[in-house]
Design a protein around this motif. Structure first.
Motif, PDB file in Angstrom:
ATOM      1  N   PHE A   1       0.821  -1.209   0.000  1.00 26.36           N
ATOM      2  CA  PHE A   1       0.000   0.000   0.000  1.00 26.36           C
ATOM      3  C   PHE A   1       0.860   1.266   0.000  1.00 26.36           C
ATOM      4  O   PHE A   1       0.483   2.291   0.554  1.00 26.36           O
ATOM      5  CB  PHE A   1      -0.967   0.007   1.187  1.00 26.36           C
ATOM      6  CG  PHE A   1      -2.128  -0.922   1.013  1.00 26.36           C
ATOM      7  CD1 PHE A   1      -3.208  -0.582   0.204  1.00 26.36           C
ATOM      8  CD2 PHE A   1      -2.133  -2.169   1.627  1.00 26.36           C
ATOM      9  CE1 PHE A   1      -4.268  -1.455   0.034  1.00 26.36           C
ATOM     10  CE2 PHE A   1      -3.193  -3.042   1.456  1.00 26.36           C
ATOM     11  CZ  PHE A   1      -4.266  -2.686   0.656  1.00 26.36           C
TER      12      PHE A   1
ATOM     13  N   TYR B   1      -7.045  -5.219   3.644  1.00 27.87           N
ATOM     14  CA  TYR B   1      -7.768  -5.045   2.374  1.00 27.87           C
ATOM     15  C   TYR B   1      -8.847  -3.977   2.553  1.00 27.87           C
ATOM     16  O   TYR B   1      -9.022  -3.093   1.710  1.00 27.87           O
ATOM     17  CB  TYR B   1      -8.395  -6.374   1.947  1.00 27.87           C
ATOM     18  CG  TYR B   1      -9.162  -6.308   0.643  1.00 27.87           C
ATOM     19  CD1 TYR B   1      -8.503  -6.496  -0.566  1.00 27.87           C
ATOM     20  CD2 TYR B   1     -10.535  -6.073   0.621  1.00 27.87           C
ATOM     21  CE1 TYR B   1      -9.204  -6.447  -1.776  1.00 27.87           C
ATOM     22  CE2 TYR B   1     -11.241  -6.027  -0.563  1.00 27.87           C
ATOM     23  CZ  TYR B   1     -10.563  -6.215  -1.771  1.00 27.87           C
ATOM     24  OH  TYR B   1     -11.260  -6.157  -2.950  1.00 27.87           O
TER      25      TYR B   1
ATOM     26  N   HIS C   1      -8.818   0.628   1.561  1.00 31.40           N
ATOM     27  CA  HIS C   1      -9.802   1.363   0.759  1.00 31.40           C
ATOM     28  C   HIS C   1     -10.225   2.682   1.403  1.00 31.40           C
ATOM     29  O   HIS C   1     -11.014   3.427   0.820  1.00 31.40           O
ATOM     30  CB  HIS C   1     -11.051   0.488   0.518  1.00 31.40           C
ATOM     31  CG  HIS C   1     -10.851  -0.565  -0.522  1.00 31.40           C
ATOM     32  ND1 HIS C   1     -10.321  -1.802  -0.251  1.00 31.40           N
ATOM     33  CD2 HIS C   1     -11.116  -0.558  -1.871  1.00 31.40           C
ATOM     34  CE1 HIS C   1     -10.282  -2.515  -1.361  1.00 31.40           C
ATOM     35  NE2 HIS C   1     -10.759  -1.784  -2.363  1.00 31.40           N
TER      36      HIS C   1
ATOM     37  N   SER D   1      -2.716   5.229   3.390  1.00 33.22           N
ATOM     38  CA  SER D   1      -3.214   3.892   3.739  1.00 33.22           C
ATOM     39  C   SER D   1      -2.319   3.229   4.781  1.00 33.22           C
ATOM     40  O   SER D   1      -2.805   2.582   5.722  1.00 33.22           O
ATOM     41  CB  SER D   1      -3.295   3.015   2.490  1.00 33.22           C
ATOM     42  OG  SER D   1      -4.269   3.510   1.596  1.00 33.22           O
TER      43      SER D   1
ATOM     44  N   GLN E   1      -2.121  -4.775  -6.052  1.00 34.13           N
ATOM     45  CA  GLN E   1      -1.958  -4.758  -4.603  1.00 34.13           C
ATOM     46  C   GLN E   1      -3.098  -5.469  -3.861  1.00 34.13           C
ATOM     47  O   GLN E   1      -2.866  -6.172  -2.865  1.00 34.13           O
ATOM     48  CB  GLN E   1      -1.836  -3.319  -4.104  1.00 34.13           C
ATOM     49  CG  GLN E   1      -3.021  -2.415  -4.467  1.00 34.13           C
ATOM     50  CD  GLN E   1      -2.765  -0.970  -4.078  1.00 34.13           C
ATOM     51  OE1 GLN E   1      -1.646  -0.599  -3.760  1.00 34.13           O
ATOM     52  NE2 GLN E   1      -3.819  -0.150  -4.096  1.00 34.13           N
ATOM     53  N   PHE E   2      -4.324  -5.330  -4.352  1.00 33.44           N
ATOM     54  CA  PHE E   2      -5.445  -5.949  -3.652  1.00 33.44           C
ATOM     55  C   PHE E   2      -5.483  -7.461  -3.880  1.00 33.44           C
ATOM     56  O   PHE E   2      -5.755  -8.232  -2.959  1.00 33.44           O
ATOM     57  CB  PHE E   2      -6.762  -5.294  -4.070  1.00 33.44           C
ATOM     58  CG  PHE E   2      -6.892  -3.877  -3.576  1.00 33.44           C
ATOM     59  CD1 PHE E   2      -7.111  -3.620  -2.231  1.00 33.44           C
ATOM     60  CD2 PHE E   2      -6.769  -2.799  -4.454  1.00 33.44           C
ATOM     61  CE1 PHE E   2      -7.220  -2.316  -1.769  1.00 33.44           C
ATOM     62  CE2 PHE E   2      -6.880  -1.502  -3.995  1.00 33.44           C
ATOM     63  CZ  PHE E   2      -7.100  -1.249  -2.646  1.00 33.44           C
ATOM     64  N   ASN E   3      -5.199  -7.909  -5.104  1.00 35.56           N
ATOM     65  CA  ASN E   3      -5.129  -9.342  -5.363  1.00 35.56           C
ATOM     66  C   ASN E   3      -3.975  -9.988  -4.599  1.00 35.56           C
ATOM     67  O   ASN E   3      -4.070 -11.135  -4.139  1.00 35.56           O
ATOM     68  CB  ASN E   3      -4.962  -9.610  -6.864  1.00 35.56           C
ATOM     69  CG  ASN E   3      -6.250  -9.353  -7.639  1.00 35.56           C
ATOM     70  OD1 ASN E   3      -7.336  -9.410  -7.069  1.00 35.56           O
ATOM     71  ND2 ASN E   3      -6.133  -9.054  -8.922  1.00 35.56           N
TER      72      ASN E   3
END
Length: 544
Positions: free
Chosen positions: A96, A217, A221, A228, A331-333
């Motif tokens: 992040f 995760y 957001h 973050s 990054q999220f996967n």
């Protein structure tokens, strides 16, 4: 039940055995029944000096075990979950943007992982001494509270200097957690029960990986004034601060101080541990036991095993998400694909502990668990990083998760083969010095400029995983030799050469064994709470 036996009650055989024990030079002389409690174990304050062992029923054993599990385990699991969550917060923030936002270059990110273990390395000798001298639960509570403050404060760091200072103090305050838990495990559970209980709290690493990945995760957001990575540090730190009072109010310093046990239940709790021959707790620091630690060959075997285990662990823990990201994921996967690795960690850790408890051996489980990581690392080393290889790369990475079973098995292997409170504490400290040294080196052989292949790091990990099973076989052979030596000493003292290690049996198993085989050569374990070391107590049986 707890009264001292009169000296006149000693029969001629007891007197002869006592004289043999003194003259042999092999062991410290056991106290006579009317000798005052001075430097023995805390259990003697409840059992009474010289009191005969009390036989406990299967029902009593199960009832006390349920109480211990209900009161002690939840606190341990919570603290270890928080520790791993706080320590892993850096790896979560790595995807992040913490590297870019704080302008990290070269090996600076690697050092942010390693510095935690540098601090633990510095603090371990002091921590080992304080663990003997101070009330355990209060000492642990202070450290949990302070590392929560440190993690929350890390959100204010904007550059490498601020981050590395915060991570150093995080290492100081986290240094005492695992040593505390090994001490707690030894003082509350039988050796048969210790492997699985230690696996429970170590498996929280995997639970943390799953929960932490989902947590970050969601936190990733959040878009506001804070970056973050700052939101992640702040939330995790505050969570630890809020949970820390549970340690102070629930966790007792020892079974003798447990408010959830009445006097008779405390006697049963201590009698359950008699067969361990490890004692529970003593607040007397014994320098002769410190000297024995450094003269004991086992110390250097434990150090080697934990170091070889920790080097790959430190590298994979710090760079795991970056390795997955190198397979071509965003990054999220990356965060989501890290969850199966953590799930495998929980399953493999508990499975290894269950098998070890069933077969009553450690070395075969450690030997077998060290083989799959060799295959997984070899595959990652030779495979490319094309999109068509993502499935194979992920599978190879997940195979590495077998290494997560090694560390808890080595913890319990070393702790179950050490007795004497000062010696136990010092050995635990040395084990964690080895772990710290390995975790310092592990991330440093991985460099961000080596992405996406990280071949220097994988090469180092392969060497460690190949050496580990070799040292495992050497250690098992040495423990078998020590058992033979203790057998010869028992014969010299007029005791049976072969005795049964009842600490690895349930009460039901013990009764069935006696009924089926009529084998009654069980050690009386009269020296269990005299704070003798494993080398000095001829009734001690090594688990290999």
């Amino acid at each position: 039940m707890t009264g001292a036996t009169s000296p006149t009650a000693l029969d001629k055989g007891d007197e002869e055995r006592y004289e043999k024990t003194i003259s042999s030079g092999f062991v410290s002389p056991p106290p006579l029944p009317n000798q005052a409690f001075v430097t023995g174990d805390a259990a003697l304050e409840i059992l009474g000096q010289g009191a005969p062992p009390r036989e406990i029923t299967e029902e009593e054993n199960k009832a006390i075990l349920r109480k211990i599990d209900r009161w002690i385990l939840p606190v341990i699991l919570m603290v270890y979950f928080l520790q791993q969550l706080d320590k892993s917060s850096l790896s979560y923030t790595s995807v992040f943007g913490i590297v870019q936002e704080t302008h990290l270059v070269g090996t600076q990110y690697s050092w942010l992982t390693s510095i935690v273990y540098v601090a633990q390395l510095v603090w371990q000798p002091i921590s080992s001494y304080l663990l003997v001298r101070l009330p355990l639960s209060k000492y642990l509570f202070f450290h949990v509270l302070m590392w929560g403050v440190i993690v929350a404060s890390t959100s204010a760091a904007h550059n490498f200097k601020g981050l590395i200072a915060a991570r150093f103090f995080l290492g100081i305050f986290e240094a005492t957690v695992a040593p505390c838990f090994i001490t707690i495990t030894q003082m509350w559970w039988r050796r048969r029960e210790q492997t699985l209980r230690l696996a429970y709290w170590y498996a929280m690493n995997g639970v943390t990986g799953m929960v932490g990945s989902l947590l970050t995760y969601g936190l990733g957001h959040i878009h506001g004034k804070l970056n973050s990575y700052q939101v992640i540090f702040l939330f995790i730190g505050l969570l630890t601060i809020v949970c820390s009072p549970f340690v102070y109010f629930i966790l007792p310093d020892s079974p003798a101080k447990a408010r959830f046990l009445n006097h008779d239940e405390k006697i049963i709790a201590f009698e359950r541990l008699r067969a361990n021959n490890q004692g529970t707790e003593s607040k007397v620091w014994k320098w002769e036991q410190v000297a024995e630690v450094f003269l004991d060959v086992k110390t250097y075997l434990w150090f080697s095993l934990l170091f070889l285990c920790a080097v790959p662990s430190g590298g994979i823990s710090g760079f795991g998400p970056l390795i997955i990201q190198g397979f071509g994921f965003n990054q999220f996967n990356t965060i989501l694909f890290n969850i199966p690795f953590s799930a495998f960690q929980v399953i493999i850790t508990l499975a290894a502990a269950t098998i070890s408890t069933k077969i009553k051996l450690k070395w075969p489980v450690i030997f077998v668990a060290s083989l799959p990581p060799i295959a997984g690392a070899s595959a990652l080393f030779v495979l490319g990083r094309g999109p068509e290889l993502r499935a194979k790369l992920l599978a190879s990475y997940y195979v590495l998760s077998f290494f997560t079973a090694l560390q808890p098995m080595l913890y319990t292997w070393s702790s179950q083969n050490t007795a004497g409170h000062t010696k136990k504490t010092c050995t635990t400290g040395i084990v964690f010095i080895a772990q710290c040294a390995g975790n310092i080196l592990g991330p440093l052989v991985y460099k961000t400029q080596d992405k996406p292949y990280y071949k220097p790091g994988l090469t180092c990990d392969l060497i460690c995983w190949i050496l580990l099973p070799i040292f495992t076989l050497i250690t098992a052979g040495y423990l078998a030799y020590l058992n033979k030596r203790h057998s010869d000493r028992r014969v010299a003292l007029g005791k049976p050469a072969k005795i049964v290690d009842t600490s690895l049996e349930t009460v039901k198993e013990g009764k069935r064994r006696v009924a089926e085989t009529n084998e009654a050569d069980e050690a009386l374990n009269l020296q269990s709470f005299e704070d003798l070391t494993d080398l000095k107590n001829e009734d001690f049986i090594y688990v290999y």
